[in-house]
Write a protein that holds these residues in place. Structure first.
Motif, PDB file in Angstrom:
ATOM      1  N   UNK A   1      64.679   8.062 -34.667  1.00 11.98           N
ATOM      2  CA  UNK A   1      64.137   8.506 -33.366  1.00 11.98           C
ATOM      3  C   UNK A   1      64.180   7.408 -32.316  1.00 11.98           C
ATOM      4  N   UNK A   2      65.219   6.569 -32.364  1.00  8.66           N
ATOM      5  CA  UNK A   2      65.306   5.465 -31.409  1.00  8.66           C
ATOM      6  C   UNK A   2      66.613   5.439 -30.622  1.00  8.66           C
ATOM      7  N   UNK A   3      67.362   6.539 -30.660  1.00 13.43           N
ATOM      8  CA  UNK A   3      68.621   6.628 -29.921  1.00 13.43           C
ATOM      9  C   UNK A   3      68.470   7.642 -28.801  1.00 13.43           C
ATOM     10  N   UNK A   4      68.740   7.225 -27.578  1.00 16.07           N
ATOM     11  CA  UNK A   4      68.644   8.120 -26.424  1.00 16.07           C
ATOM     12  C   UNK A   4      70.033   8.662 -26.097  1.00 16.07           C
ATOM     13  N   UNK A   5      70.385   9.786 -26.715  1.00 13.01           N
ATOM     14  CA  UNK A   5      71.703  10.386 -26.485  1.00 13.01           C
ATOM     15  C   UNK A   5      71.777  11.010 -25.102  1.00 13.01           C
ATOM     16  N   UNK A   6      72.884  10.748 -24.383  1.00  7.29           N
ATOM     17  CA  UNK A   6      73.097  11.359 -23.074  1.00  7.29           C
ATOM     18  C   UNK A   6      74.570  11.726 -22.927  1.00  7.29           C
ATOM     19  N   UNK A   7      74.816  12.769 -22.141  1.00  9.57           N
ATOM     20  CA  UNK A   7      76.175  13.185 -21.814  1.00  9.57           C
ATOM     21  C   UNK A   7      76.325  13.339 -20.304  1.00  9.57           C
ATOM     22  N   UNK A   8      77.572  13.178 -19.842  1.00 13.23           N
ATOM     23  CA  UNK A   8      77.882  13.367 -18.428  1.00 13.23           C
ATOM     24  C   UNK A   8      79.260  14.018 -18.318  1.00 13.23           C
ATOM     25  N   UNK A   9      79.446  14.798 -17.243  1.00 13.23           N
ATOM     26  CA  UNK A   9      80.726  15.458 -16.994  1.00 13.23           C
ATOM     27  C   UNK A   9      81.089  15.322 -15.517  1.00 13.23           C
ATOM     28  N   UNK A  10      82.375  15.298 -15.249  1.00 12.11           N
ATOM     29  CA  UNK A  10      82.836  15.243 -13.859  1.00 12.11           C
ATOM     30  C   UNK A  10      84.266  15.751 -13.790  1.00 12.11           C
ATOM     31  N   UNK A  11      84.624  16.352 -12.657  1.00 11.89           N
ATOM     32  CA  UNK A  11      85.975  16.860 -12.413  1.00 11.89           C
ATOM     33  C   UNK A  11      86.540  16.225 -11.151  1.00 11.89           C
ATOM     34  N   UNK A  12      87.841  16.045 -11.122  1.00  9.30           N
ATOM     35  CA  UNK A  12      88.510  15.473  -9.954  1.00  9.30           C
ATOM     36  C   UNK A  12      89.940  15.990  -9.901  1.00  9.30           C
ATOM     37  N   UNK A  13      90.366  16.449  -8.738  1.00 13.63           N
ATOM     38  CA  UNK A  13      91.770  16.763  -8.499  1.00 13.63           C
ATOM     39  C   UNK A  13      92.371  15.617  -7.702  1.00 13.63           C
ATOM     40  N   UNK A  14      93.395  14.991  -8.259  1.00  7.27           N
ATOM     41  CA  UNK A  14      93.997  13.818  -7.616  1.00  7.27           C
ATOM     42  C   UNK A  14      95.416  14.133  -7.159  1.00  7.27           C
ATOM     43  N   UNK A  15      95.739  13.728  -5.930  1.00  9.13           N
ATOM     44  CA  UNK A  15      97.075  13.908  -5.381  1.00  9.13           C
ATOM     45  C   UNK A  15      97.503  12.629  -4.691  1.00  9.13           C
ATOM     46  N   UNK A  16      98.682  12.130  -5.039  1.00  3.54           N
ATOM     47  CA  UNK A  16      99.190  10.911  -4.406  1.00  3.54           C
ATOM     48  C   UNK A  16      99.521  11.136  -2.941  1.00  3.54           C
ATOM     49  N   UNK A  17      99.694  12.406  -2.552  1.00  2.00           N
ATOM     50  CA  UNK A  17      99.967  12.703  -1.145  1.00  2.00           C
ATOM     51  C   UNK A  17      98.730  12.469  -0.287  1.00  2.00           C
ATOM     52  N   UNK A  18      97.562  12.703  -0.853  1.00  8.13           N
ATOM     53  CA  UNK A  18      96.298  12.440  -0.162  1.00  8.13           C
ATOM     54  C   UNK A  18      95.337  11.879  -1.197  1.00  8.13           C
ATOM     55  N   UNK A  19      95.545  10.629  -1.631  1.00  4.85           N
ATOM     56  CA  UNK A  19      94.829  10.084  -2.792  1.00  4.85           C
ATOM     57  C   UNK A  19      93.323   9.964  -2.573  1.00  4.85           C
ATOM     58  N   UNK A  20      92.593  10.421  -3.568  1.00  4.10           N
ATOM     59  CA  UNK A  20      91.139  10.243  -3.611  1.00  4.10           C
ATOM     60  C   UNK A  20      90.854   9.392  -4.836  1.00  4.10           C
ATOM     61  N   UNK A  21      90.843   8.071  -4.639  1.00  2.00           N
ATOM     62  CA  UNK A  21      90.645   7.138  -5.747  1.00  2.00           C
ATOM     63  C   UNK A  21      89.234   6.579  -5.765  1.00  2.00           C
TER      64      UNK A  21
END
Length: 339
Positions: free
Chosen positions: A149-169
């Protein structure tokens, strides 16, 4: 027909291995401004602490990602449980990855499961192979042993659409959420000269699986058998009496005896699923009299939910012992790490 790719990261029976996906073994810190448009990067300050209450309490995590050219093409694994760690004041990881045009999906787990030990957790990463994916998607925990009972499990999610024509880095923002419940036990006396001799909190389920075909999407399922082990032991936690001030304060002040236990969400005494009642057993004496032992059963309501803090308080009053519970804030329950 619906399918998934399953990338097995950990198993409870196998030795741990971190799977690399690039040929370079160099460790590169993401700290150069001219790399901001090239590499997928991280930025936050971290330290080690449990339970986690802010991103400053984290020392590292694992990241998975899949990428597809468009909504109709099959995704491919881009990151497979990479270890992200603190390097000075910045996040760093081995074999830094460049942005590639396409639709990206990221998932992260704290702590990095490779740091937990082979008998503690089993993790798989599933990616969809066809539209309308019905099975689990993303990080799946096939086995978690929460005995300590000493591990704090966490999760995270994220989405990204990347295009070199209009880069979002820009750095990818990962919002971590707690998967476990936080439980604390306290005692208080409402008469003079009450001495607590022992306290045990026991019989909760401590083995489970998360986000599997059995549990359901983003849900826990308690394990009552694991392989050849048909009678899975339950949890038991005893107070360290050397840290308890005795006699207890006579003005009703609550004294913490078990704090910040991180447990799998469940309904105490869920008879429908064959669970034993969760109990608190206290031995105490009043005014120098012979010790008495009382056992109390936790009520089914409230059921433990992920990311919530439940504080149970025993009130010792002569021959009477009562139990109350309150749900208290888990500060900054959800928070963001920049990736």
């Amino acid at each position: 027909m619906k399918h998934t790719y399953s990338i097995s990261v950990l198993t409870a029976a196998a030795a741990l291995s971190l799977l690399a996906f690039a040929s370079s073994c160099a460790k590169i810190s993401i700290d150069k401004p001219d790399q901001a448009e090239q590499y997928i990067d991280f930025a936050t300050d971290v330290e080690t602490k449990a339970p986690v209450e802010s991103s400053a309490d984290m020392d590292g995590f694992a990241v998975w990602a899949y990428r597809s050219d468009d909504a109709l093409s099959l995704p491919e694994v881009a990151m497979n449980g990479i270890n992200v760690y603190r390097s000075g004041s910045v996040w760093a990881y081995d074999n830094v990855q460049m942005w590639v045009d396409g639709i990206w999906h990221f998932e992260a787990m704290y702590p990095d499961p490779n740091t937990l030990g082979q008998a503690l957790i089993g993790v798989d990463f599933y990616i969809p192979k066809s539209e309308g994916q019905a099975e689990m998607d993303g990080v799946s925990i096939s086995y978690f042993d929460g005995t300590k009972a000493d591990v704090d499990l966490m999760l995270a999610k994220a989405d990204r659409t990347y295009s070199s024509a209009a880069p979002d880095a820009r750095a990818v923002s990962l919002k971590f959420e707690h998967l476990l419940s936080r439980v604390s036990i306290a005692v208080k006396a409402v008469s003079e000269n009450v001495t607590l001799s022992s306290l045990t909190f026991a019989d909760m389920s401590v083995l489970g699986e998360y986000n599997t075909t059995t549990s359901g999407t983003d849900k826990w399922h308690l394990l009552t058998d694991v392989g050849a082990l048909s009678n899975v032991p339950t949890g038991s936690f005893s107070a360290d009496m050397s840290e308890i001030e005795n006699p207890l304060p006579s003005d009703g002040t609550s004294v913490p005896v078990l704090s910040d236990l991180l447990l799998i969400p469940q309904t105490p005494g869920d008879d429908a699923n064959g669970l034993d009642p969760i109990t608190i057993t206290a031995t105490y004496s009043v005014g120098g009299a012979a010790p008495e032992t009382k056992e109390l059963t936790l009520p089914a309501d409230p059921a433990w939910q992920p990311g919530r803090h439940y504080r149970y308080t025993l009130t010792l009053a002569g021959a009477d012992v009562t139990l109350s519970v309150e749900t208290v804030p888990w500060e900054k329950r959800d928070f963001t790490v920049i990736f």
